[in-house]
Write a protein that holds these residues in place. Structure first.
Motif, short mmCIF file in Angstrom:
data_model
loop_
_atom_site.label_atom_id
_atom_site.label_comp_id
_atom_site.label_asym_id
_atom_site.label_seq_id
_atom_site.Cartn_x
_atom_site.Cartn_y
_atom_site.Cartn_z
N VAL A 119 14.76 -2.01 15.37
CA VAL A 119 16.14 -2.40 15.11
C VAL A 119 16.74 -1.41 14.12
CG1 VAL A 119 15.72 -4.86 15.51
CG2 VAL A 119 15.42 -3.94 13.22
N GLY A 120 18.06 -1.30 14.14
CA GLY A 120 18.73 -0.37 13.24
C GLY A 120 18.83 1.02 13.85
N PRO A 121 19.12 2.02 13.02
CA PRO A 121 19.27 3.39 13.52
C PRO A 121 17.97 3.91 14.15
CG PRO A 121 20.10 3.19 11.27
CD PRO A 121 19.37 1.93 11.57
N ALA A 122 18.10 4.50 15.34
CA ALA A 122 16.92 5.04 16.03
C ALA A 122 16.28 6.17 15.25
CB ALA A 122 17.31 5.52 17.42
N GLU A 123 17.08 6.82 14.40
CA GLU A 123 16.52 7.92 13.59
C GLU A 123 15.40 7.45 12.68
OE1 GLU A 123 20.67 8.98 14.76
OE2 GLU A 123 19.67 7.21 13.92
N ILE A 124 15.42 6.17 12.33
CA ILE A 124 14.39 5.62 11.43
C ILE A 124 13.11 5.28 12.21
CG2 ILE A 124 13.77 3.70 9.89
CD1 ILE A 124 15.75 5.61 8.65
N TYR A 125 13.24 4.69 13.38
CA TYR A 125 12.05 4.13 14.03
C TYR A 125 11.51 4.94 15.20
CZ TYR A 125 15.31 2.10 17.51
OH TYR A 125 16.27 1.90 18.48
N ASN A 126 12.13 6.07 15.56
CA ASN A 126 11.61 6.75 16.76
C ASN A 126 10.24 7.38 16.50
OD1 ASN A 126 11.70 9.57 15.99
ND2 ASN A 126 13.90 9.58 16.36
N LEU A 132 6.00 7.50 13.99
CA LEU A 132 4.81 8.33 13.73
C LEU A 132 4.03 7.77 12.54
CD1 LEU A 132 3.17 10.97 14.20
CD2 LEU A 132 4.73 12.08 12.59
N VAL A 133 4.75 7.40 11.48
CA VAL A 133 4.08 6.90 10.28
C VAL A 133 3.44 5.53 10.53
CG1 VAL A 133 4.37 6.25 7.86
CG2 VAL A 133 5.65 8.18 8.78
N LEU A 134 4.20 4.60 11.09
CA LEU A 134 3.72 3.23 11.24
C LEU A 134 2.67 3.09 12.35
CD1 LEU A 134 3.99 0.27 10.32
CD2 LEU A 134 5.71 -0.03 12.11
N ASN A 135 2.90 3.73 13.48
CA ASN A 135 2.01 3.52 14.64
C ASN A 135 0.80 4.45 14.65
OD1 ASN A 135 3.83 1.55 15.66
ND2 ASN A 135 5.10 3.18 16.53
N ASP A 136 0.97 5.67 14.14
CA ASP A 136 -0.10 6.65 14.23
C ASP A 136 -0.86 6.86 12.92
OD1 ASP A 136 0.72 7.00 16.83
OD2 ASP A 136 1.94 8.77 16.41
N LEU A 137 -0.15 6.90 11.81
CA LEU A 137 -0.78 7.25 10.53
C LEU A 137 -1.31 6.04 9.77
CD1 LEU A 137 -1.51 9.24 8.29
CD2 LEU A 137 0.85 9.09 7.48
N LEU A 138 -0.48 5.03 9.56
CA LEU A 138 -0.88 3.92 8.70
C LEU A 138 -2.07 3.12 9.22
CD1 LEU A 138 2.45 2.50 7.21
CD2 LEU A 138 0.90 4.23 6.32
N THR A 338 8.51 8.36 5.98
CA THR A 338 9.63 8.21 6.92
C THR A 338 10.83 9.04 6.47
OG1 THR A 338 8.91 5.98 7.54
CG2 THR A 338 11.20 6.56 8.02
N LEU A 339 11.16 8.97 5.19
CA LEU A 339 12.30 9.74 4.67
C LEU A 339 12.10 11.24 4.88
CD1 LEU A 339 13.13 7.88 1.33
CD2 LEU A 339 14.53 7.96 3.40
N ALA A 340 10.90 11.72 4.59
CA ALA A 340 10.61 13.15 4.75
C ALA A 340 10.74 13.59 6.20
CB ALA A 340 9.21 13.47 4.22
N LEU A 341 10.24 12.76 7.11
CA LEU A 341 10.30 13.12 8.53
C LEU A 341 11.73 13.03 9.07
CD1 LEU A 341 7.04 11.38 9.80
CD2 LEU A 341 7.47 13.83 9.57
N VAL A 342 12.52 12.10 8.57
CA VAL A 342 13.93 12.03 8.98
C VAL A 342 14.67 13.30 8.56
CG1 VAL A 342 16.14 10.87 8.51
CG2 VAL A 342 14.11 9.51 9.04
N VAL A 343 14.42 13.76 7.34
CA VAL A 343 15.03 15.01 6.86
C VAL A 343 14.59 16.18 7.73
CG1 VAL A 343 15.12 16.66 4.95
CG2 VAL A 343 15.30 14.21 4.50
N ALA A 344 13.30 16.24 8.07
CA ALA A 344 12.77 17.34 8.88
C ALA A 344 13.32 17.32 10.29
CB ALA A 344 11.25 17.28 8.91
#
Length: 455
Positions: A119-126, A132-138, A338-344
């Motif tokens: 939910v929310g902006p796709a830029e956060i959860y794609n 990547l952070v929630l599904n693959d790393l954490l 997440t913030l770092a990856l959004v910036v990248a």
């Protein structure tokens, strides 16, 4: 008489057994390389994969719940100020953070739920950012923290670090300006995973075994990615057949950086004082009269092992270490990663920051320097991003350099950087970026030289 002999023998053997058996098990779990289906790993990593398999399909939900509970508990503690939290330093440390870390916890929970429910902006959860952070790393970190945290007392409570502290100080101190016991952190990081090294270093710092400078140096210098993940990076740039020269290059560049970077600011300006504020004594590495390094190392090891009075306390220490990392660090990794990856992913910031490196790349005779420059600073967001961006570069030499550089840069905010910030190791975000740039400047010429010799 025979009973006295037996009792005496038991007394003489007890320190050896208390030191050797748990420490040996710890070394085997954290450092013994084993081959599984052609992949090199260690038992702790294998256990972590077992947990991932056991909870396959559920770990993302579990991690989201943990992060949400952490934020909720912190909110309730701020609103209600329960006295039992004040009386329990362990709980206060987790659920009564300072305002900046409270905000990070809330952000982590918001990002985790946005990503989990999409939910929310796709830029956060794609899949390239929060996904990547929630599904693959954490999920990987969750499993590693449970296993490594629980078994960590085998390395720390039974004298192994004290023994190596005496044995290796004459190597570690002049070369890396570190105590000998840090060799265990270094080996655990290089053979296992950087997250294990950060966990071990943070706990040693909290217990007063490292000064602020030593903890910061170890955490930012030796928390390397695992051998297995290095192979994944190399495969991404289609050079997996060159693993041996690649890893040799990574090790040489890593050692050079470990010698040089701690002698430069900001690490060199860290205070040599312990977490309690006490300054490190100048003669801290001196051997007492009548001792050799072996005899002194064994004496200190036996002394440390003798402080273990019950199995229950060892188990409690392991459980606390695991809980501390799971509840204390996962929200930080979710927020900052997440913030770092959004910036990248969605801004040209890292491309701009990479442009000043074009003249250096050209000086080092790296083909396609302009394209390569785009990969240099983006590694600060995530160490896999440079390898992804390098996939379309034609030059094998350039792809080799980029892959090796992404591993030796070491500090990336999607994992190690966020772990360091979430731990008790005294480093700030701007210091991590400065160290990242220094490591890049130091290792890039070494890697380029090795690449020109290989190709």
């Amino acid at each position: 008489m025979s009973e006295q002999v037996i009792t005496g023998a038991k007394t003489r053997n007890a320190p050896w057994l208390m030191f050797i058996l748990p420490s040996l098990i710890g070394v085997l779990l954290f450092m013994a390389p084993i081959s599984i289906n052609g992949d090199i790993t260690i038992p702790i990593a294998l256990m972590a994969k077992g947990i991932q398999s056991l909870f396959e399909g559920s770990l993302t939900a579990i991690v989201t719940t943990v992060i949400s509970m952490t934020a909720l508990c912190s909110v309730l503690v701020r609103l209600t100020k329960p006295r039992f939290i004040e009386r329990k330093p362990f709980l206060a440390n987790l659920f009564k953070p300072s305002l900046p870390w409270f905000i990070v916890q809330i952000l982590g929970a918001v990002f985790a739920n946005m990503t989990f429910f999409e939910v929310g902006p796709a830029e956060i959860y794609n899949g390239n950012t929060g996904g990547l952070v929630l599904n693959d790393l954490l999920p990987v970190l969750f499993a590693v923290f449970l296993c490594a945290g629980f078994f960590l007392p085998l390395l720390t409570n039974f004298g192994l670090l004290e023994f190596f502290g005496a044995m290796l100080t004459k190597i570690m101190r002049p070369l890396f300006k570190l105590p000998g016991r840090s060799a265990i952190d270094c080996m655990a990081s290089w053979l296992a995973d950087g997250s294990v090294g950060v966990l071990l270093t943070s706990k040693q710092y909290e217990e007063g075994f490292y000064t602020k400078r030593e903890a910061a140096v170890i955490g930012t210098t030796f928390s390397a990615v695992s051998i297995t993940f290095s192979l994944v990076v190399l495969a991404q740039v289609k050079l997996e057949h060159m693993f041996l020269p690649f890893y040799a290059t990574v090790c040489i560049a890593g050692v050079v950086a470990a010698v040089i970077v701690p002698r430069l600011p900001p690490l060199s300006r860290k205070r040599d004082e312990y977490v309690c504020g006490t300054a490190a004594p100048e003669d801290m590495d001196a051997l007492p009269n009548g001792h050799t390094v072996m005899s002194y190392g064994l004496e200190k090891a036996f002394e440390r092992a003798g402080k273990v009075t019950s199995l229950r306390k060892v188990v409690n220490d392991g459980v606390k270490a695991a809980i501390d990392m799971v509840f204390g660090v996962l929200p930080v990794v979710m927020a900052i990663g997440t913030l770092a990856l959004v910036v990248a992913e969605y801004t040209p910031v890292f491309n701009w920051l990479g442009k000043p490196f074009i003249p250096l790349l050209e000086l080092l005779q790296i083909p396609e320097a302009a394209e390569a420059s785009k990969t240099i600073v983006v590694g600060f967001a995530d160490m896999f991003l440079p390898a992804i961006l390098a996939a379309d570069i034609q030059s094998d030499l350039t792809r080799f350099v980029i892959a090796a550089m992404s591993v030796t840069q070491l500090i990336y905010m999607s994992e190690i950087g966020a772990l360091l910030l979430g731990s008790k190791i005294p480093v700030k975000a701007w210091e991590l970026f400065a160290i990242f740039i220094l490591r890049t400047l130091v290792t890039l010429p070494v890697i380029a030289l090795m690449a020109h010799l290989i190709f």
